[in-house]
Enzyme design. Structure first.
Site, PDB file in Angstrom:
ATOM      1  N   ARG A 122     -59.797  61.781  11.754  1.00  0.00           N
ATOM      2  CA  ARG A 122     -59.368  63.176  11.913  1.00  0.00           C
ATOM      3  C   ARG A 122     -60.117  64.068  10.926  1.00  0.00           C
ATOM      4  O   ARG A 122     -60.514  63.614   9.851  1.00  0.00           O
ATOM      5  CB  ARG A 122     -57.871  63.317  11.678  1.00  0.00           C
ATOM      6  CG  ARG A 122     -57.059  62.728  12.803  1.00  0.00           C
ATOM      7  CD  ARG A 122     -55.581  62.886  12.568  1.00  0.00           C
ATOM      8  NE  ARG A 122     -54.852  62.050  13.492  1.00  0.00           N
ATOM      9  CZ  ARG A 122     -54.517  62.420  14.727  1.00  0.00           C
ATOM     10  NH1 ARG A 122     -54.814  63.631  15.159  1.00  0.00           N
ATOM     11  NH2 ARG A 122     -53.866  61.594  15.522  1.00  0.00           N
ATOM     12  N   ARG A 149     -51.071  71.594  12.559  1.00  0.00           N
ATOM     13  CA  ARG A 149     -52.193  70.933  11.870  1.00  0.00           C
ATOM     14  C   ARG A 149     -52.258  71.274  10.390  1.00  0.00           C
ATOM     15  O   ARG A 149     -52.564  70.428   9.558  1.00  0.00           O
ATOM     16  CB  ARG A 149     -53.505  71.362  12.544  1.00  0.00           C
ATOM     17  CG  ARG A 149     -54.313  70.216  13.073  1.00  0.00           C
ATOM     18  CD  ARG A 149     -55.653  70.710  13.585  1.00  0.00           C
ATOM     19  NE  ARG A 149     -56.586  70.986  12.497  1.00  0.00           N
ATOM     20  CZ  ARG A 149     -57.258  70.056  11.813  1.00  0.00           C
ATOM     21  NH1 ARG A 149     -57.105  68.785  12.104  1.00  0.00           N
ATOM     22  NH2 ARG A 149     -58.088  70.384  10.845  1.00  0.00           N
ATOM     23  N   ASP A 208     -67.959  67.768   2.743  1.00  0.00           N
ATOM     24  CA  ASP A 208     -67.805  69.211   2.557  1.00  0.00           C
ATOM     25  C   ASP A 208     -66.958  69.730   3.722  1.00  0.00           C
ATOM     26  O   ASP A 208     -66.347  68.931   4.444  1.00  0.00           O
ATOM     27  CB  ASP A 208     -69.167  69.909   2.416  1.00  0.00           C
ATOM     28  CG  ASP A 208     -70.007  69.820   3.689  1.00  0.00           C
ATOM     29  OD1 ASP A 208     -69.486  69.375   4.733  1.00  0.00           O
ATOM     30  OD2 ASP A 208     -71.190  70.198   3.627  1.00  0.00           O
ATOM     31  N   LEU A 240     -60.290  66.865   8.207  1.00  0.00           N
ATOM     32  CA  LEU A 240     -59.419  67.438   7.175  1.00  0.00           C
ATOM     33  C   LEU A 240     -59.816  68.898   6.948  1.00  0.00           C
ATOM     34  O   LEU A 240     -60.997  69.244   6.962  1.00  0.00           O
ATOM     35  CB  LEU A 240     -59.557  66.625   5.889  1.00  0.00           C
ATOM     36  CG  LEU A 240     -58.970  65.209   6.023  1.00  0.00           C
ATOM     37  CD1 LEU A 240     -59.571  64.263   4.996  1.00  0.00           C
ATOM     38  CD2 LEU A 240     -57.449  65.237   5.928  1.00  0.00           C
ATOM     39  N   ASP A 243     -69.251  65.878   8.921  1.00  0.00           N
ATOM     40  CA  ASP A 243     -70.329  64.950   8.541  1.00  0.00           C
ATOM     41  C   ASP A 243     -71.583  65.676   8.055  1.00  0.00           C
ATOM     42  O   ASP A 243     -72.709  65.211   8.272  1.00  0.00           O
ATOM     43  CB  ASP A 243     -70.673  64.015   9.726  1.00  0.00           C
ATOM     44  CG  ASP A 243     -69.478  63.171  10.163  1.00  0.00           C
ATOM     45  OD1 ASP A 243     -68.675  62.792   9.292  1.00  0.00           O
ATOM     46  OD2 ASP A 243     -69.352  62.898  11.360  1.00  0.00           O
ATOM     47  N   ASN A 293     -67.270  59.884   2.474  1.00  0.00           N
ATOM     48  CA  ASN A 293     -67.033  59.406   3.833  1.00  0.00           C
ATOM     49  C   ASN A 293     -68.106  58.399   4.217  1.00  0.00           C
ATOM     50  O   ASN A 293     -69.257  58.524   3.802  1.00  0.00           O
ATOM     51  CB  ASN A 293     -67.090  60.594   4.811  1.00  0.00           C
ATOM     52  CG  ASN A 293     -66.862  60.167   6.253  1.00  0.00           C
ATOM     53  OD1 ASN A 293     -65.947  59.390   6.554  1.00  0.00           O
ATOM     54  ND2 ASN A 293     -67.692  60.664   7.171  1.00  0.00           N
ATOM     55  N   THR A 294     -67.713  57.415   5.013  1.00  0.00           N
ATOM     56  CA  THR A 294     -68.723  56.533   5.605  1.00  0.00           C
ATOM     57  C   THR A 294     -68.799  56.815   7.101  1.00  0.00           C
ATOM     58  O   THR A 294     -67.775  56.937   7.776  1.00  0.00           O
ATOM     59  CB  THR A 294     -68.450  55.044   5.315  1.00  0.00           C
ATOM     60  OG1 THR A 294     -69.478  54.263   5.944  1.00  0.00           O
ATOM     61  CG2 THR A 294     -67.087  54.581   5.803  1.00  0.00           C
ATOM     62  N   HIS A 295     -70.040  56.935   7.581  1.00  0.00           N
ATOM     63  CA  HIS A 295     -70.265  57.324   8.981  1.00  0.00           C
ATOM     64  C   HIS A 295     -71.241  56.326   9.626  1.00  0.00           C
ATOM     65  O   HIS A 295     -72.255  55.976   9.019  1.00  0.00           O
ATOM     66  CB  HIS A 295     -70.850  58.739   9.043  1.00  0.00           C
ATOM     67  CG  HIS A 295     -71.077  59.206  10.440  1.00  0.00           C
ATOM     68  ND1 HIS A 295     -70.049  59.601  11.258  1.00  0.00           N
ATOM     69  CD2 HIS A 295     -72.212  59.303  11.176  1.00  0.00           C
ATOM     70  CE1 HIS A 295     -70.538  59.936  12.445  1.00  0.00           C
ATOM     71  NE2 HIS A 295     -71.844  59.772  12.420  1.00  0.00           N
ATOM     72  N   GLY A 353     -67.742  70.907   6.550  1.00  0.00           N
ATOM     73  CA  GLY A 353     -68.256  70.681   7.904  1.00  0.00           C
ATOM     74  C   GLY A 353     -67.936  69.272   8.392  1.00  0.00           C
ATOM     75  O   GLY A 353     -67.334  68.470   7.669  1.00  0.00           O
TER      76      GLY A 353
HETATM   77  C1  GAR Z   1     -66.552  52.639  10.679  1.00  0.00           C
HETATM   78  O1  GAR Z   1     -67.707  52.221  11.348  1.00  0.00           O
HETATM   79  C2  GAR Z   1     -66.679  54.078  10.255  1.00  0.00           C
HETATM   80  O2  GAR Z   1     -67.972  54.453   9.900  1.00  0.00           O
HETATM   81  C3  GAR Z   1     -66.235  54.792  11.492  1.00  0.00           C
HETATM   82  O3  GAR Z   1     -65.139  54.057  11.936  1.00  0.00           O
HETATM   83  C4  GAR Z   1     -65.348  52.687  11.616  1.00  0.00           C
HETATM   84  C5  GAR Z   1     -64.093  52.156  10.963  1.00  0.00           C
HETATM   85  O4  GAR Z   1     -64.128  50.778  10.858  1.00  0.00           O
HETATM   86  N1  GAR Z   1     -65.926  56.157  11.200  1.00  0.00           N
HETATM   87  C6  GAR Z   1     -66.276  57.160  12.001  1.00  0.00           C
HETATM   88  O5  GAR Z   1     -66.816  57.002  13.086  1.00  0.00           O
HETATM   89  C7  GAR Z   1     -65.920  58.537  11.467  1.00  0.00           C
HETATM   90  N2  GAR Z   1     -66.625  59.542  12.175  1.00  0.00           N
HETATM   91  P1  GAR Z   1     -63.016  49.989  10.030  1.00  0.00           P
HETATM   92  O6  GAR Z   1     -61.660  50.527  10.458  1.00  0.00           O
HETATM   93  O7  GAR Z   1     -63.208  48.561  10.439  1.00  0.00           O
HETATM   94  O8  GAR Z   1     -63.287  50.219   8.572  1.00  0.00           O
END
Ligand code: GAR
Length: 218
Positions: free
Chosen positions: A109, A83, A159, A111, A163, A125-127, A161
């Site tokens: 994944r 890893r 950061d 990092l 999310d 990041n988008t969550h 952690g």
């Molecule tokens: C998105 O909804 C993103 O927030 C999520 O994966 C999807 C990717 O969609 N990410 C996570 O859940 C990370 N924990 P996409 O491939 O269509 O952009």
């Protein structure tokens, strides 16, 4: 003042035409990447995707990058001894593109802290949930299982952690009685794409600073 596509023009100096360099990390279909690619041709947007990095050779995001003429690279865990080596490989692949910001858009994944340190304060990041509720890989499923009536999406600074980093922007999405994970995720993704494009553009144009738990744009 706005361009025809609605992005504000920040200034008129030559400096204003500089576009921040974005490297997008994606594991999946890449609809969030597609939204960024749709925005980046407008110079006034202030940011341009210069590279895409994926851990999955079959990620749809790679096809989107190719179709848009954006360089892409696969850094698959199976090609590394462990890893830590994979993490270093991802960091090197990202660094080659000299990013101003690294955008995790469906990168599934974790990092290592060494990656986060290398691009500290410049990873976004988008969550698909309203953090700090429902972090991790199953944010939509976990929110649904909990029975929340409102969930949404969060764009935050990464950061070390999972999310846990300072939140830049959030959007709420109501949960319908007949939602399943797929239907709810699709509706969240509509809000998420708009939020991500808007937030990354603002960060690129105005800068980002962290004060304690707060991420401040501008
Ligand atoms: C998105 O909804 C993103 O927030 C999520 O994966 C999807 C990717 O969609 N990410 C996570 O859940 C990370 N924990 P996409 O491939 O269509 O952009």
């Amino acid at each position: 003042m706005q361009t025809p596509s609605g992005h504000p023009v920040a200034a008129t100096s030559p400096e204003s035409t500089r576009q921040a360099r974005l490297v997008v990390l994606a594991s999946g279909g890449g609809s969030n990447l597609a939204a960024l690619l749709a925005a980046h041709d407008d110079v006034a947007y202030g940011a341009r995707v210069v590279g895409v990095v994926s851990d999955k050779p079959d990620a749809g995001a790679l096809t989107l990058a190719q179709d848009a003429g954006v360089a892409s690279v696969v850094v698959a865990p199976k090609d590394f001894t462990d890893r830590a080596a994979w993490n270093d490989g991802v960091a090197e692949a990202v660094a080659v593109f000299r990013p101003d910001y690294v955008v995790l858009a469906g990168f599934m994944r974790i990092l290592a802290p060494s990656f986060v340190d290398r691009f500290a304060g410049r990873i976004v990041n988008t969550h698909p949930a309203l953090l700090p509720s429902f972090p991790g890989a199953h944010g939509v499923r976990d929110a649904l299982a909990h029975g929340v009536r409102v969930t949404g999406c969060t764009v935050h600074v990464v950061d070390s952690g999972v999310d846990t980093g300072p939140i830049i922007a959030q959007a709420a999405v109501p949960v319908a009685d007949d939602d399943d994970e797929a239907s709810l995720h699709e509706r969240i993704k509509v809000a998420e794409r708009a939020l991500l494009v808007e937030t990354v553009g603002r960060v690129a144009r105005e800068g980002l600073r962290i004060e304690g738990r707060r991420a401040i744009v501008g």
